[in-house]
Design a protein around this motif. Structure first.
Motif, PDB file in Angstrom:
ATOM      1  N   ALA A  26       0.829  -1.208   0.000  1.00 22.97           N
ATOM      2  CA  ALA A  26       0.000   0.000   0.000  1.00 22.97           C
ATOM      3  C   ALA A  26       0.863   1.257   0.000  1.00 22.97           C
ATOM      4  O   ALA A  26       0.578   2.217  -0.725  1.00 22.97           O
ATOM      5  CB  ALA A  26      -0.932  -0.003   1.208  1.00 22.97           C
ATOM      6  N   ILE A  27       1.932   1.252   0.787  1.00 21.22           N
ATOM      7  CA  ILE A  27       2.819   2.411   0.840  1.00 21.22           C
ATOM      8  C   ILE A  27       3.521   2.608  -0.496  1.00 21.22           C
ATOM      9  O   ILE A  27       3.652   3.741  -0.983  1.00 21.22           O
ATOM     10  CB  ILE A  27       3.832   2.262   1.993  1.00 21.22           C
ATOM     11  N   SER A  28       3.943   1.527  -1.125  1.00 19.06           N
ATOM     12  CA  SER A  28       4.609   1.663  -2.424  1.00 19.06           C
ATOM     13  C   SER A  28       3.633   2.165  -3.489  1.00 19.06           C
ATOM     14  O   SER A  28       4.026   2.933  -4.380  1.00 19.06           O
ATOM     15  CB  SER A  28       5.233   0.343  -2.853  1.00 19.06           C
ATOM     16  N   GLU A  29       2.384   1.777  -3.406  1.00 19.04           N
ATOM     17  CA  GLU A  29       1.381   2.271  -4.360  1.00 19.04           C
ATOM     18  C   GLU A  29       1.152   3.775  -4.180  1.00 19.04           C
ATOM     19  O   GLU A  29       0.978   4.504  -5.154  1.00 19.04           O
ATOM     20  CB  GLU A  29       0.051   1.529  -4.185  1.00 19.04           C
ATOM     21  N   VAL A  30       1.159   4.246  -2.933  1.00 20.06           N
ATOM     22  CA  VAL A  30       0.998   5.683  -2.675  1.00 20.06           C
ATOM     23  C   VAL A  30       2.161   6.449  -3.298  1.00 20.06           C
ATOM     24  O   VAL A  30       1.957   7.477  -3.952  1.00 20.06           O
ATOM     25  CB  VAL A  30       0.896   5.961  -1.155  1.00 20.06           C
ATOM     26  N   PHE A  31       3.389   5.962  -3.104  1.00 19.18           N
ATOM     27  CA  PHE A  31       4.546   6.628  -3.696  1.00 19.18           C
ATOM     28  C   PHE A  31       4.476   6.604  -5.216  1.00 19.18           C
ATOM     29  O   PHE A  31       4.844   7.589  -5.872  1.00 19.18           O
ATOM     30  CB  PHE A  31       5.852   5.990  -3.218  1.00 19.18           C
ATOM     31  N   LYS A  32       3.991   5.510  -5.790  1.00 19.71           N
ATOM     32  CA  LYS A  32       3.873   5.419  -7.244  1.00 19.71           C
ATOM     33  C   LYS A  32       2.868   6.438  -7.780  1.00 19.71           C
ATOM     34  O   LYS A  32       3.127   7.105  -8.787  1.00 19.71           O
ATOM     35  CB  LYS A  32       3.453   4.008  -7.652  1.00 19.71           C
ATOM     36  N   VAL A  33       1.734   6.583  -7.097  1.00 20.77           N
ATOM     37  CA  VAL A  33       0.720   7.551  -7.524  1.00 20.77           C
ATOM     38  C   VAL A  33       1.274   8.970  -7.431  1.00 20.77           C
ATOM     39  O   VAL A  33       1.086   9.786  -8.344  1.00 20.77           O
ATOM     40  CB  VAL A  33      -0.568   7.395  -6.680  1.00 20.77           C
ATOM     41  N   LEU A  34       1.966   9.286  -6.329  1.00 26.62           N
ATOM     42  CA  LEU A  34       2.543  10.623  -6.174  1.00 26.62           C
ATOM     43  C   LEU A  34       3.604  10.894  -7.243  1.00 26.62           C
ATOM     44  O   LEU A  34       3.671  11.995  -7.798  1.00 26.62           O
ATOM     45  CB  LEU A  34       3.147  10.780  -4.781  1.00 26.62           C
ATOM     46  N   TYR A  35       4.426   9.902  -7.541  1.00 22.99           N
ATOM     47  CA  TYR A  35       5.455  10.057  -8.573  1.00 22.99           C
ATOM     48  C   TYR A  35       4.810  10.293  -9.934  1.00 22.99           C
ATOM     49  O   TYR A  35       5.236  11.189 -10.685  1.00 22.99           O
ATOM     50  CB  TYR A  35       6.353   8.825  -8.616  1.00 22.99           C
ATOM     51  N   ASP A  36       3.810   9.502 -10.276  1.00 21.14           N
ATOM     52  CA  ASP A  36       3.140   9.653 -11.576  1.00 21.14           C
ATOM     53  C   ASP A  36       2.454  11.009 -11.692  1.00 21.14           C
ATOM     54  O   ASP A  36       2.483  11.639 -12.757  1.00 21.14           O
ATOM     55  CB  ASP A  36       2.129   8.531 -11.794  1.00 21.14           C
ATOM     56  N   ALA A  37       1.837  11.479 -10.606  1.00 17.88           N
ATOM     57  CA  ALA A  37       1.188  12.793 -10.624  1.00 17.88           C
ATOM     58  C   ALA A  37       2.227  13.895 -10.813  1.00 17.88           C
ATOM     59  O   ALA A  37       2.013  14.832 -11.596  1.00 17.88           O
ATOM     60  CB  ALA A  37       0.396  13.008  -9.333  1.00 17.88           C
ATOM     61  N   GLY A  38       3.335  13.801 -10.122  1.00 16.11           N
ATOM     62  CA  GLY A  38       4.397  14.786 -10.281  1.00 16.11           C
ATOM     63  C   GLY A  38       4.978  14.778 -11.680  1.00 16.11           C
ATOM     64  O   GLY A  38       5.290  15.835 -12.245  1.00 16.11           O
ATOM     65  N   HIS A  39       5.121  13.609 -12.246  1.00 22.04           N
ATOM     66  CA  HIS A  39       5.638  13.490 -13.620  1.00 22.04           C
ATOM     67  C   HIS A  39       4.678  14.151 -14.605  1.00 22.04           C
ATOM     68  O   HIS A  39       5.105  14.879 -15.514  1.00 22.04           O
ATOM     69  CB  HIS A  39       5.836  12.014 -13.963  1.00 22.04           C
ATOM     70  N   ALA A  40       3.394  13.921 -14.435  1.00 19.68           N
ATOM     71  CA  ALA A  40       2.401  14.504 -15.338  1.00 19.68           C
ATOM     72  C   ALA A  40       2.370  16.030 -15.221  1.00 19.68           C
ATOM     73  O   ALA A  40       2.313  16.740 -16.238  1.00 19.68           O
ATOM     74  CB  ALA A  40       1.021  13.926 -15.045  1.00 19.68           C
ATOM     75  N   VAL A  41       2.433  16.535 -13.986  1.00 17.32           N
ATOM     76  CA  VAL A  41       2.419  17.988 -13.789  1.00 17.32           C
ATOM     77  C   VAL A  41       3.687  18.605 -14.375  1.00 17.32           C
ATOM     78  O   VAL A  41       3.635  19.635 -15.052  1.00 17.32           O
ATOM     79  CB  VAL A  41       2.259  18.335 -12.288  1.00 17.32           C
ATOM     80  N   GLY A  42       4.826  17.979 -14.126  1.00 15.60           N
ATOM     81  CA  GLY A  42       6.082  18.500 -14.661  1.00 15.60           C
ATOM     82  C   GLY A  42       6.096  18.501 -16.176  1.00 15.60           C
ATOM     83  O   GLY A  42       6.570  19.464 -16.810  1.00 15.60           O
ATOM     84  N   SER A  43       5.591  17.460 -16.788  1.00 15.16           N
ATOM     85  CA  SER A  43       5.531  17.403 -18.248  1.00 15.16           C
ATOM     86  C   SER A  43       4.599  18.480 -18.803  1.00 15.16           C
ATOM     87  O   SER A  43       4.904  19.113 -19.824  1.00 15.16           O
ATOM     88  CB  SER A  43       5.043  16.027 -18.708  1.00 15.16           C
ATOM     89  N   SER A  44       3.485  18.706 -18.138  1.00 14.57           N
ATOM     90  CA  SER A  44       2.541  19.741 -18.586  1.00 14.57           C
ATOM     91  C   SER A  44       3.170  21.124 -18.496  1.00 14.57           C
ATOM     92  O   SER A  44       3.022  21.936 -19.409  1.00 14.57           O
ATOM     93  CB  SER A  44       1.271  19.706 -17.747  1.00 14.57           C
TER      94      SER A  44
END
Length: 57
Positions: A26-44
């Motif tokens: 569960a903790i690793s999934e939270v980090f994955k979601v946060l990483y993916d969100a940050g990647h999407a915002v940074g790319s935008s």
């Protein structure tokens, strides 16, 4: 099965601080979601600064 006296029951402790595989997952999934969100915002932000947005038809 052995019966335990009332006084000894109050001294029993444990079981509350174990790290399970489910918790780690569960903790690793939270980090994955946060990483993916940050990647999407940074790319935008990068695409907006470079003016390389796709036109809306």
């Amino acid at each position: 099965m052995k019966k335990i006296e009332e006084e000894k029951l109050e001294m029993i402790s444990g079981g509350g601080t174990t790290i399970t595989g489910t918790l780690v997952s569960a903790i690793s999934e939270v980090f994955k979601v946060l990483y993916d969100a940050g990647h999407a915002v940074g790319s935008s932000i990068r695409r907006m600064n470079d003016k390389s947005l796709c036109p809306i038809d």
